[in-house]
Design a protein around this motif. Sequence first.
Motif, short mmCIF file in Angstrom:
data_model
loop_
_atom_site.label_atom_id
_atom_site.label_comp_id
_atom_site.label_asym_id
_atom_site.label_seq_id
_atom_site.Cartn_x
_atom_site.Cartn_y
_atom_site.Cartn_z
N THR A 677 6.19 26.96 -0.22
CA THR A 677 6.53 25.48 0.23
C THR A 677 7.54 24.70 -0.73
OG1 THR A 677 4.43 25.41 1.16
CG2 THR A 677 5.49 23.28 0.65
N GLY A 678 8.70 24.69 -0.70
CA GLY A 678 9.47 24.22 -1.50
C GLY A 678 9.56 22.58 -1.54
N LYS A 679 9.05 22.11 -0.54
CA LYS A 679 9.00 20.61 -0.28
C LYS A 679 7.62 20.37 0.55
CE LYS A 679 11.82 16.77 1.14
NZ LYS A 679 13.17 16.46 1.46
N ARG A 680 6.81 19.39 -0.01
CA ARG A 680 5.68 19.10 0.64
C ARG A 680 6.04 17.66 1.43
NH1 ARG A 680 1.22 18.55 -4.10
NH2 ARG A 680 1.24 20.61 -5.05
N TYR A 681 5.22 17.71 2.33
CA TYR A 681 5.42 16.47 3.22
C TYR A 681 4.94 15.21 2.36
CZ TYR A 681 5.87 19.79 6.94
OH TYR A 681 6.30 20.86 7.78
N GLU A 682 5.55 14.10 2.71
CA GLU A 682 5.00 13.00 1.95
C GLU A 682 4.48 11.70 3.10
OE1 GLU A 682 7.71 11.25 -0.78
OE2 GLU A 682 8.10 13.49 -1.59
N THR A 683 3.24 11.94 3.25
CA THR A 683 2.76 11.01 4.05
C THR A 683 1.96 9.83 3.53
OG1 THR A 683 0.53 12.05 4.43
CG2 THR A 683 2.01 12.79 5.96
N ILE A 684 1.67 8.76 4.12
CA ILE A 684 0.87 7.73 3.75
C ILE A 684 -0.04 7.50 4.51
CG2 ILE A 684 0.96 5.28 2.84
CD1 ILE A 684 3.62 5.83 1.88
N VAL A 685 -1.48 7.72 4.16
CA VAL A 685 -2.83 7.48 5.15
C VAL A 685 -3.62 6.85 4.68
CG1 VAL A 685 -1.98 9.75 6.56
CG2 VAL A 685 -3.54 9.90 4.70
N PRO A 686 -4.64 6.55 5.40
CA PRO A 686 -5.74 5.40 4.72
C PRO A 686 -6.79 6.29 3.81
CG PRO A 686 -5.53 5.09 7.20
CD PRO A 686 -4.62 6.33 6.92
N GLN A 687 -6.76 7.67 4.20
CA GLN A 687 -7.80 8.38 3.13
C GLN A 687 -7.32 8.11 1.72
OE1 GLN A 687 -6.67 9.72 5.95
NE2 GLN A 687 -8.36 10.95 6.94
N GLN A 688 -5.96 8.35 1.51
CA GLN A 688 -5.28 8.09 0.33
C GLN A 688 -5.92 6.88 -0.36
OE1 GLN A 688 -1.06 8.33 0.67
NE2 GLN A 688 -1.07 10.53 1.46
N ALA A 689 -5.76 5.71 0.38
CA ALA A 689 -6.30 4.51 -0.06
C ALA A 689 -7.65 4.44 -0.43
CB ALA A 689 -6.10 3.37 1.00
N LEU A 690 -8.49 5.19 0.47
CA LEU A 690 -9.80 5.39 0.24
C LEU A 690 -10.39 5.96 -1.08
CD1 LEU A 690 -11.36 6.05 3.68
CD2 LEU A 690 -11.68 4.14 2.39
N PHE A 691 -9.56 7.02 -1.41
CA PHE A 691 -9.56 7.79 -2.70
C PHE A 691 -9.76 6.73 -3.92
CE2 PHE A 691 -7.25 9.97 -6.26
CZ PHE A 691 -8.29 10.73 -6.32
N LEU A 692 -8.66 5.77 -3.81
CA LEU A 692 -8.21 4.93 -4.93
C LEU A 692 -9.28 3.80 -5.01
CD1 LEU A 692 -4.38 4.99 -4.73
CD2 LEU A 692 -5.72 5.83 -6.62
N MET A 693 -9.66 3.40 -3.76
CA MET A 693 -10.55 2.23 -3.53
C MET A 693 -12.05 2.57 -4.17
SD MET A 693 -9.28 0.94 -0.01
CE MET A 693 -10.74 0.14 0.56
N ASN A 694 -12.36 4.00 -3.54
CA ASN A 694 -13.75 4.23 -3.74
C ASN A 694 -14.30 5.45 -4.43
OD1 ASN A 694 -14.09 1.84 -2.00
ND2 ASN A 694 -14.46 3.21 -0.18
N SER A 695 -13.43 6.38 -4.88
CA SER A 695 -13.84 7.64 -5.49
C SER A 695 -14.26 7.22 -6.88
CB SER A 695 -12.57 8.45 -5.36
OG SER A 695 -13.01 9.51 -6.41
N PRO A 696 -15.51 7.80 -7.20
CA PRO A 696 -16.06 7.69 -8.50
C PRO A 696 -15.03 8.13 -9.49
CG PRO A 696 -17.74 8.44 -6.95
CD PRO A 696 -16.39 8.50 -6.08
N LEU A 697 -14.39 9.17 -9.36
CA LEU A 697 -13.30 9.74 -10.35
C LEU A 697 -12.53 8.82 -10.54
CD1 LEU A 697 -11.97 12.25 -11.52
CD2 LEU A 697 -10.33 12.31 -9.43
N VAL A 698 -11.85 7.76 -9.89
CA VAL A 698 -10.95 6.81 -9.93
C VAL A 698 -11.83 5.55 -10.66
CG1 VAL A 698 -9.28 5.05 -9.24
CG2 VAL A 698 -9.54 7.49 -8.15
#
Lengths: 803, 474
Positions: A677-698
């Motif tokens: 894979t020389g190039k990844r897709y670049e999507t923007i989906v709600p789960q990315q937001a959930l990670f930043l909003m709710n993940s204890p890691l963040v």
Amino acid sequence: MSWVTRGVGMALGTWTALAAGHVEAASLTKAQTDFFEANVRPVLARHCYKCHSRDSEKVKGNLLLDTRQGVLRGGETGPAIVPGNPETSLLIKAVRYTDPDLQMPPKGEKLDPAQIASLESWVRMGAPDPREDTASTSAGQGKTDREHWAFQPVKATRPPEVQMREWVANPIDAFILQRLEEKGMKPSPPTDKRTLIRRATFDLAGLPPTPEEVQAFLKDDSTNAYAKVVDRLLKSPRYGERWGRYWLDVARYSDTKGEVRRRLEDVRYPFAWTYRDYVIQSLNNDTPYNQFIIEQIAADKLPSAKTDPTRLAAMGFLTLGNHFNNNRNDIINDRIDVVTKGFLGLTVTCARCHDHMFDPIPTQDYYSLHGIFASSEEPEFEPLLTQPKGNNAEYQDYFAQRSKLAAEQQAMETQYRQLKGTSPAVRKVRRELQNKQTQTLSQIAKLDLNHPGSPPRAMAMQDRAKPADSRVFVRGEADNKGDVAPRRFLEVLSGPRRSEFHNGSGRLELAHAIADPRNPMTARVIVNRVWQHHFGQGFVSTPDDLGTQSEPPSHAGLIDYLAAELVAKGWSLKQLHRQIMLSNTYRQSSAANPRYSQIDPNNRLLWRAHVRRLDFEALRDSILAIGGRLDLTMYGQPAELEREPYSTRRSVYGYIDRNKIPEVMNHFDFANPDMPTGKRYETIVPQQALFLMNSPLVVEQAKSLVHRPQFDALTEDDSRVEWLYERVVQRPPRPEELALGLTFVADFAEPDQDAVGTEVATDSKEKRKEGRRKPGSGRRKPLTAWEEYAHALFQTSEVSFVH
Amino acid sequence: MGPTLERLPGHGPRLEDYFLTRRQWLCRAGMGFGALGLASILGEDFFSGTLQAAPVSPLAPKPTHFPAKAKQVVHIFAQGAPSHVDTWDPKPALARYDGKSIPGMNGVAMASPFQFQKKGRSGIEVSEVFPKLGDMVDELAIIRSMHTDIPAHDVATVFMNTGSLRISKPSLGSWVVYGLGTENQNMPGFISLRPGGNPTGGSQNWQSSFLPGVYQGVSVNTTNTKVEQLIQNIRNPYFPLREQRRQLDLVHQLNEMHSQTLQKEAQLEARLEAFEMAFKMQTEATDAFDLAKEPSETRELYGNSKQAQQLIIARRLIERGVRFVQVWAGGWDHHNDLEDQLPRRAGEIDQPLAAFIKDLKQRRLLDTTLVVWGGEFGRKPVKDQNGNDNPGRDHNNRAFSTVLAGGGARHGITYGETDEFGGAAVRNKVHVHDLHATILALLGFDHEKLTYRYNGRDFRLTNVAGTVVKGVMA
């Protein structure tokens, strides 16, 4: 199962529903093709194909209008058109509806005047027609395919003359400017210093700059202040971690094997990480790229491997693909795929069953490479990278445990092989043995993978005792053998009189043929990859396919100039980065320009810097870095990223199971480890937001940030907001941002304990629970105003984007 | 830091650029990014002078070209290419030719190891591998004459889902939500369910590509049963929603300022929509994905398998107004050992899918929900020549079967035919583009008019092809 991956080579844009590359069609100009596609094909497809195409249920009048040959050959009443002469062309006569006996389309469905006029113009132009009769396509053997730009020798291009000479900081700018000036465009002004150091640091290190680094740069008024930043970053070990991950995408890196027969082997690759470390180290050392190629294909054949066994780890590039249930031909196919896409930007595996449909790669060439890999094998025991010290207690413990398990496994295998018959009793024993063996193999692999005394080993290859050529598998079928395919390099890149490989398997000769400075693909492919990661897109937008189906390069002169420079400067990738980053092109602002957006919406001409979303690794690593918790330990056995307590090491050291990619990584478009894979897709989906909003890691990083003593020492709210901004987005807040922050903190209401739930933990309870809590479950101690504010800043777009 | 004031001569925006930007900005600020797409459906005039119009979400329900039969779609993707001659397309000639060569074909015929039986009032023959689905045959429209372009899984899978052999075209689900919006503003309009890792082709199969990011499919791994694991990070363990709303409002305000300096990058707008959706999903999706709320009878009806789990979720999503649900139900690549492996695969979907159709019907959702089951291509009537004792079948792009139910499809019919051996579709052939055109037609769209302007060209799902198959429409 062998078909499973046969099509993999075609995945990335090599197929087209429209015209295929071929002899005569390729002589059309773009304008001619465009005219046909815009004005002629849609009319024919919509109004004529129903009765006059190969897909028609019943072809009427024996006339086919879906290929050029069909149109010229015509039907029962003769050729459909006379190129250049609409008046004598039957097709035109029919669509004009002037002859009551010849009216098409039938039943009064007369075409629009505009459509008729288009067809007339088309015939008058000589009926340029890119469509091909697929039956007569000579499978990629056409002369014009060979004239494809990427197959030509790299031209040592001189930078072009431009008008705005004062903008040219180095030759890159001249090439970029020339294309802009052609369109009457000008480059964007340089970006400000803060944006520039942030961009440069993310580009080379995959992390944000520290406030101290930003301050040092702002204070440095010397003319080479920026060059010093670039040089510092290139020397930083963070560079190899950032760019190593890009290469691991190409190398379809994983710590597991995918499909395996579990009685015979465990699913883990306990030593894949030694390849990951090799990649990081090589990039940090600026190992010449040609050497990097040769080591990954044939380190075992190099004299240096005798004195420095660590080089052998390079061959993980070949060996750590999917195991495909031990289907040997699928494994070989995967190796051909990674070598040819990775280094050559060619989809050679498309030629597994038939000649490549678009590129001049005959099936025989595929089997030439097949013979090389069929003549290579993994050694029975992976070679040690360093000799373990016998008196080391950890090693002794490891050795004792492992010997015991290996003996058990051996005994069970012997017993298994002695079982005869299919009686229910025997079947039961067999099943039990299988389960036990699977468990034991898993224990051995875990020991190899995780035990601190487990000595590192190389995922190496070696030549088989009796190397041999493969024969072509007709239609890709293993038991349908055709001609012998001598082990040698691709004809299109080395000419019809290329020599055959005789040194063992031929891997070293293959490696040399790829790394040969005369090979037209190799330098272009890596230059394109490096450029893509600096600018968001490469000269060619499909980095793993520079074949005939790829779009022409946006800057043909520049890709050649940089490819020639790369070779001339001893294949130094760091020199290439330096040259790119010191150009004015790289230093442009990302500010939009609506007029230019109309002319060049995708910014192919680079009239500004791209706005880019951070990939998963850069986002996670920067959040840890901002929180002050990033563990910069380098190298070694992989870390568990997904579960609490979270590892705080850089993401590149995470354990990658190709069968079970952590969901959060999937949501951020992590590269599929089953194909280069020389190039990844670049999507923007709600789960990315959930990670930043709710993940204890963040959230925990936001908490950690405001619990640093420096923050506590600040008594003024204004300075607290400023302090946070410098760390989170590497700049001071604007007045309105400051005001918003102060209001947010001031309006904070002490959490209503009932609203949060009854399980509110005290600090000490919290700590005890931390280890066994699953993500998302249970309540945690509510945040303070400042914790919540810092967490809000982590969620802003600015943190997730570079511009 | 905003953009520097330093400007190169001639680079600065012109007066008209400001005008354009401002107008575009007002337009977008009021109505969200997808308004541009809406304009292209309704015609540009619809929006002239609408700057005062009420805000319209890009996911708001939108009118169709003509009255629709179906309102929602569930696409069950049988990835791996199921053998049509062993499932929906009986070929007695194969038994007669078993082990003998078939005229005009390489290799020798392989009789289906399975019996076909006439089922239902319609008397359509269905293979014994689908006992329960067979009982539902009077609800089904079986297209036996499907064909596609390339017999390689990855290419054909993405082709079935996007109508494109090249990369980066929007998927069917993205087109549908772009065209129709969605009924439930608290849930994504397009959800893709998969029982494990990413399928072949990965996110290409549910991508929005050049359509605005809000139409991207939201992919969910259904191997977990707990809602917290199905949608990771769906709950915030630190503070209540009310407080999170306050926090998110701050984030939006800060983002809006940041976005202004970059003049409304499309990606940044998509990100804003994604955060709002994420926030809303925290209440709605926790309920939708919470299978603990299903009564035990549901499990009895659907069974207790991965596909049962997926289809129960699918039904809960359909009930909640999700427009398009993609369900991955693959594993059909039977090159060998077809006799043992195929029934196992069929058994995984047979009961759950039959239950799903029944369940939708009981809830009066079947008439408005189009259910599609099918793979990316079919298989050859001859034995796979990989030379093993337990034969299977090789790839075949010239013939396969796709099954429709509900949503305005006809009931209890077969459509189209393959040749005597099932080697190629020969009568009433249905290409992938035709299937797409038909799905859009059932949803009330003329596939030639559902377009999106990108890079100066109007794109559509069916490229320059596609004919609506009226014969399967009620």
